[in-house]
Design a protein around this motif. Structure first.
Motif, PDB file in Angstrom:
ATOM      1  N   VAL A 248      -4.186  16.546   2.922  1.00  0.00           N
ATOM      2  CA  VAL A 248      -4.330  15.181   3.417  1.00  0.00           C
ATOM      3  C   VAL A 248      -5.262  15.173   4.621  1.00  0.00           C
ATOM      4  O   VAL A 248      -4.991  15.861   5.620  1.00  0.00           O
ATOM      5  N   TYR A 249      -6.345  14.430   4.507  1.00  0.00           N
ATOM      6  CA  TYR A 249      -7.208  14.175   5.659  1.00  0.00           C
ATOM      7  C   TYR A 249      -6.440  13.165   6.494  1.00  0.00           C
ATOM      8  O   TYR A 249      -6.444  11.974   6.218  1.00  0.00           O
ATOM      9  N   ASP A 250      -5.741  13.647   7.517  1.00  0.00           N
ATOM     10  CA  ASP A 250      -4.729  12.862   8.205  1.00  0.00           C
ATOM     11  C   ASP A 250      -5.353  11.914   9.230  1.00  0.00           C
ATOM     12  O   ASP A 250      -5.859  12.343  10.263  1.00  0.00           O
ATOM     13  N   MET A 251      -5.289  10.628   8.928  1.00  0.00           N
ATOM     14  CA  MET A 251      -5.880   9.617   9.796  1.00  0.00           C
ATOM     15  C   MET A 251      -4.930   9.153  10.900  1.00  0.00           C
ATOM     16  O   MET A 251      -5.355   8.484  11.841  1.00  0.00           O
ATOM     17  N   GLU A 252      -3.640   9.444  10.741  1.00  0.00           N
ATOM     18  CA  GLU A 252      -2.629   9.088  11.750  1.00  0.00           C
ATOM     19  C   GLU A 252      -2.703   7.609  12.136  1.00  0.00           C
ATOM     20  O   GLU A 252      -2.736   7.248  13.312  1.00  0.00           O
ATOM     21  N   MET A 253      -2.680   6.768  11.139  1.00  0.00           N
ATOM     22  CA  MET A 253      -2.799   5.321  11.350  1.00  0.00           C
ATOM     23  C   MET A 253      -1.459   4.592  11.295  1.00  0.00           C
ATOM     24  O   MET A 253      -1.357   3.446  11.730  1.00  0.00           O
ATOM     25  N   VAL A 254      -0.429   5.232  10.746  1.00  0.00           N
ATOM     26  CA  VAL A 254       0.802   4.520  10.410  1.00  0.00           C
ATOM     27  C   VAL A 254       1.986   5.001  11.242  1.00  0.00           C
ATOM     28  O   VAL A 254       2.283   6.202  11.283  1.00  0.00           O
ATOM     29  N   ASP A 255       2.643   4.053  11.890  1.00  0.00           N
ATOM     30  CA  ASP A 255       3.943   4.317  12.516  1.00  0.00           C
ATOM     31  C   ASP A 255       4.983   4.188  11.413  1.00  0.00           C
ATOM     32  O   ASP A 255       5.303   3.078  10.972  1.00  0.00           O
ATOM     33  N   ILE A 256       5.472   5.322  10.938  1.00  0.00           N
ATOM     34  CA  ILE A 256       6.347   5.336   9.765  1.00  0.00           C
ATOM     35  C   ILE A 256       7.616   4.517   9.971  1.00  0.00           C
ATOM     36  O   ILE A 256       8.203   3.986   9.037  1.00  0.00           O
ATOM     37  N   GLU A 257       8.047   4.365  11.227  1.00  0.00           N
ATOM     38  CA  GLU A 257       9.253   3.591  11.517  1.00  0.00           C
ATOM     39  C   GLU A 257       9.008   2.093  11.343  1.00  0.00           C
ATOM     40  O   GLU A 257       9.954   1.327  11.132  1.00  0.00           O
ATOM     41  N   LYS A 258       7.753   1.673  11.438  1.00  0.00           N
ATOM     42  CA  LYS A 258       7.424   0.258  11.319  1.00  0.00           C
ATOM     43  C   LYS A 258       6.922  -0.103   9.932  1.00  0.00           C
ATOM     44  O   LYS A 258       6.784  -1.293   9.619  1.00  0.00           O
ATOM     45  N   ARG A 259       6.627   0.902   9.119  1.00  0.00           N
ATOM     46  CA  ARG A 259       6.147   0.640   7.754  1.00  0.00           C
ATOM     47  C   ARG A 259       7.310   0.138   6.887  1.00  0.00           C
ATOM     48  O   ARG A 259       8.359   0.783   6.792  1.00  0.00           O
ATOM     49  N   VAL A 260       7.125  -1.000   6.253  1.00  0.00           N
ATOM     50  CA  VAL A 260       8.128  -1.569   5.354  1.00  0.00           C
ATOM     51  C   VAL A 260       7.506  -1.696   3.975  1.00  0.00           C
ATOM     52  O   VAL A 260       6.508  -2.415   3.803  1.00  0.00           O
ATOM     53  N   TYR A 261       8.074  -1.001   2.980  1.00  0.00           N
ATOM     54  CA  TYR A 261       7.530  -1.080   1.627  1.00  0.00           C
ATOM     55  C   TYR A 261       7.525  -2.524   1.139  1.00  0.00           C
ATOM     56  O   TYR A 261       8.492  -3.274   1.310  1.00  0.00           O
ATOM     57  N   GLY A 262       6.415  -2.905   0.531  1.00  0.00           N
ATOM     58  CA  GLY A 262       6.312  -4.226  -0.067  1.00  0.00           C
ATOM     59  C   GLY A 262       6.002  -5.348   0.899  1.00  0.00           C
ATOM     60  O   GLY A 262       5.961  -6.510   0.512  1.00  0.00           O
ATOM     61  N   LYS A 263       5.761  -5.025   2.172  1.00  0.00           N
ATOM     62  CA  LYS A 263       5.497  -6.061   3.169  1.00  0.00           C
ATOM     63  C   LYS A 263       4.049  -6.008   3.626  1.00  0.00           C
ATOM     64  O   LYS A 263       3.538  -4.951   4.001  1.00  0.00           O
ATOM     65  N   VAL A 264       3.401  -7.162   3.613  1.00  0.00           N
ATOM     66  CA  VAL A 264       2.037  -7.261   4.111  1.00  0.00           C
ATOM     67  C   VAL A 264       2.049  -7.146   5.631  1.00  0.00           C
ATOM     68  O   VAL A 264       2.836  -7.818   6.305  1.00  0.00           O
ATOM     69  N   SER A 265       1.203  -6.279   6.172  1.00  0.00           N
ATOM     70  CA  SER A 265       1.135  -6.136   7.623  1.00  0.00           C
ATOM     71  C   SER A 265      -0.278  -5.768   8.053  1.00  0.00           C
ATOM     72  O   SER A 265      -1.026  -5.143   7.299  1.00  0.00           O
ATOM     73  N   ALA A 266      -0.620  -6.144   9.279  1.00  0.00           N
ATOM     74  CA  ALA A 266      -1.924  -5.791   9.825  1.00  0.00           C
ATOM     75  C   ALA A 266      -2.046  -4.283   9.995  1.00  0.00           C
ATOM     76  O   ALA A 266      -3.130  -3.726   9.794  1.00  0.00           O
ATOM     77  N   MET A 267      -0.946  -3.622  10.370  1.00  0.00           N
ATOM     78  CA  MET A 267      -0.992  -2.171  10.549  1.00  0.00           C
ATOM     79  C   MET A 267      -1.394  -1.476   9.250  1.00  0.00           C
ATOM     80  O   MET A 267      -2.289  -0.617   9.239  1.00  0.00           O
ATOM     81  N   CYS A 268      -0.746  -1.859   8.161  1.00  0.00           N
ATOM     82  CA  CYS A 268      -1.055  -1.218   6.881  1.00  0.00           C
ATOM     83  C   CYS A 268      -2.426  -1.645   6.363  1.00  0.00           C
ATOM     84  O   CYS A 268      -3.138  -0.847   5.742  1.00  0.00           O
ATOM     85  N   GLY A 269      -2.815  -2.890   6.633  1.00  0.00           N
ATOM     86  CA  GLY A 269      -4.142  -3.337   6.233  1.00  0.00           C
ATOM     87  C   GLY A 269      -5.231  -2.577   6.968  1.00  0.00           C
ATOM     88  O   GLY A 269      -6.239  -2.170   6.371  1.00  0.00           O
ATOM     89  N   GLU A 270      -5.021  -2.354   8.262  1.00  0.00           N
ATOM     90  CA  GLU A 270      -5.984  -1.588   9.050  1.00  0.00           C
ATOM     91  C   GLU A 270      -6.080  -0.162   8.535  1.00  0.00           C
ATOM     92  O   GLU A 270      -7.177   0.403   8.394  1.00  0.00           O
TER      93      GLU A 270
END
Length: 346
Positions: free
Chosen positions: A79-101
């Motif tokens: 994995v080319y690790d981009m370290e973009m996601v706070d796994i505690e804030k990631r919610v499956y199936g939810k649209v978010s700016a964090m995941c979009g970014e």
């Protein structure tokens, strides 16, 4: 010397099915006989997906900051690790700016790697258009992002499932706008791109079908003149260039795909988004009513005309089932196969 192409695979929206699809596809050791895959995404999301799909103890993650540090070994997902996601804030199936970014940056990075020659081909999992726009990136999809960051003006989308392939004169515009974009120069441009795209797949003398826009191809102008004024002149110019269009005229849209399935054509030029997407998805998407699930979600999206190879799954982020381990990886596997084939024909 290792001749297996290096394939960069974007993880897609972290709240979608991309992490699971990536894990399922790369769990097959046979993949590593054909290519050297590396996921562009977040290592923590891939680690979570390994547990979700029940591969804990069988697969491990090798997070890297440079492609040269990848191991490319079965049983290890690089994995080319981009370290973009706070796994505690990631919610499956939810649209978010964090995941979009995150999804947007994965795409941008894989394009950079391809342009720099660090990967030989790129494959994209699905992103969510609402999420990337929420993050401030105003693109209608992957195709437009690739075109922008590769400075490409002449490009088109090819959809493929097995031997059925279509390319589009227009894609993400309204149907009213799409009709207005059926112009001779654009139709000719797409015919040329289709011809070269088939050659990139190893088809030496492509047979190209060109769909009409109107019912019955306009019935000599009774139902519209686009075939007479725009499509036929484009076909005539393509024929003069030596491009093989067996029927030498537009084919009625209600029969062109049956002919393509019968082997008349290697690829069909379609006039708008759904004219091409509907037959591909009828063939590649199989819903099991009894079991209330999709038995197959297969199809490949290839952007032709780019200076880099890009193939993609032909489905969305699967927000409704993301995180439950049920995602079907067939479309991603097929996209990888297309990318590998094109890389080997460069």
């Amino acid at each position: 010397m290792d001749n297996r192409p290096i394939v960069g695979i974007t993880m897609g929206d972290p709240a979608g099915n991309g992490p699971e699809l990536s894990v399922k596809a790369l769990a097959d050791p046979n993949v590593y006989e054909k290519c050297r895959p590396i996921v562009i995404g977040d290592a923590n999301c891939i680690e979570a997906a390994i547990k979700i799909v029940g591969r804990g103890g069988q697969l491990k993650v090798n997070g890297v900051k440079e492609v040269k540090d990848a191991l490319f070994q079965p049983g290890t997902i690089d994995v080319y690790d981009m370290e973009m996601v706070d796994i505690e804030k990631r919610v499956y199936g939810k649209v978010s700016a964090m995941c979009g970014e995150a999804a947007f940056q994965y795409v941008k990075k894989v394009i950079e790697l391809a342009m720099a020659g660090e990967v030989d081909a790129t494959v994209t999992n699905a992103l969510n258009k609402e999420a990337i726009n929420l993050a401030g990136h105003h693109y209608s999809g992957h195709t437009e992002i690739y075109a922008h960051y590769t400075n490409t003006e002449k490009y088109t989308m090819m959809l493929a499932h097995e031997d059925l392939r279509v390319v589009h004169v227009s894609t993400h515009v309204s149907l009213r706008q799409a009709c207005g974009q059926v112009k001779k120069d654009r139709v000719l441009e797409v015919i040329r791109i289709a011809n070269e795209g088939c050659k990139a797949l190893g088809i030496r003398e492509p047979k190209i079908g060109v769909a009409g826009l109107n019912p019955h191809c306009g019935e000599n102008g009774m139902f519209g003149r686009e075939e007479i004024d725009e499509i036929q002149p484009a076909i005539d110019d393509a024929l003069a260039e030596g491009i093989h269009i067996p029927e030498k005229k537009p084919t009625p849209p209600d029969t062109v795909f049956s002919k393509a399935l019968g082997g008349w054509y290697d690829i069909v030029v379609v006039m708008y988004h759904d004219q091409g997407h509907i037959p591909l998805k009828v063939k590649g998407f199989v819903y099991n009513c009894e079991k209330q699930r999709w038995d197959a979600v297969a199809g490949v999206n290839v952007t032709l005309g780019l200076p880099v190879i890009r193939a993609s799954v032909d489905h969305g982020t699967g927000f409704g089932h993301a995180g439950d381990g049920s995602a079907n990886e067939l479309s991603l596997v097929n996209a990888m196969d297309y990318a590998i084939r094109m890389a080997n024909n460069k």
